[in-house]
Design an enzyme around this catalytic site. Structure first.
Site, mmCIF file in Angstrom:
data_model
loop_
_atom_site.group_PDB
_atom_site.id
_atom_site.type_symbol
_atom_site.label_atom_id
_atom_site.label_comp_id
_atom_site.label_asym_id
_atom_site.label_seq_id
_atom_site.Cartn_x
_atom_site.Cartn_y
_atom_site.Cartn_z
ATOM 1 N N ASP A 57 0.860 -1.184 0.000
ATOM 2 C CA ASP A 57 0.000 0.000 0.000
ATOM 3 C C ASP A 57 0.897 1.234 0.000
ATOM 4 O OD1 ASP A 57 -1.735 2.103 0.409
ATOM 5 O OD2 ASP A 57 -2.832 1.161 2.040
ATOM 6 N N HIS A 62 -0.947 7.754 3.658
ATOM 7 C CA HIS A 62 -0.614 7.018 4.869
ATOM 8 C C HIS A 62 0.798 7.297 5.375
ATOM 9 C CE1 HIS A 62 -4.274 5.062 3.876
ATOM 10 N NE2 HIS A 62 -3.765 4.420 2.844
ATOM 11 N N ILE A 77 -3.007 9.159 7.770
ATOM 12 C CA ILE A 77 -4.047 8.384 8.445
ATOM 13 C C ILE A 77 -3.873 6.894 8.170
ATOM 14 C CG2 ILE A 77 -5.693 10.294 8.359
ATOM 15 C CD1 ILE A 77 -7.065 8.772 6.022
ATOM 16 N N GLY A 80 -8.307 0.973 6.114
ATOM 17 C CA GLY A 80 -8.263 -0.315 5.447
ATOM 18 C C GLY A 80 -7.715 -1.410 6.336
#
Length: 85
Positions: A57, A62, A77, A80
């Site tokens: 990811d 993130h 943040i 998922g």
């Protein structure tokens, strides 16, 4: 033989400019007037999102503070599957 189809998308809250009307905002459901039945606080390490990147990811939301601020968040943040970690 096809094994899988992967589709993804991204949105930036409040960014707009997609060539149409913004549309109506849905009103949030009212909060109950009583306290929650149960709450759970689970602290996470500040580097958790960076570790999660090892799973593939690479969304900068993130990991990159300036990117997160540019799209309306105070800091990077978690979301998922990383929230299950």
């Amino acid at each position: 033989n096809m094994l899988a189809i992967h589709r993804s998308g991204i949105f930036f809250k409040g960014m707009g400019n997609f060539g149409g009307e913004r549309g109506t905002r849905h009103q949030a459901s009212p909060r109950p007037s009583r306290p929650a039945d149960k709450t759970v606080d689970m602290p996470v390490h500040a580097q958790q999102a960076l570790l999660y990147r090892l799973s593939g990811d690479y969304n900068p939301l993130h990991a990159d503070p300036s990117f997160a601020r540019n799209v309306g968040f105070d800091r990077p943040i978690l979301l998922g599957l990383c929230t299950f970690g």
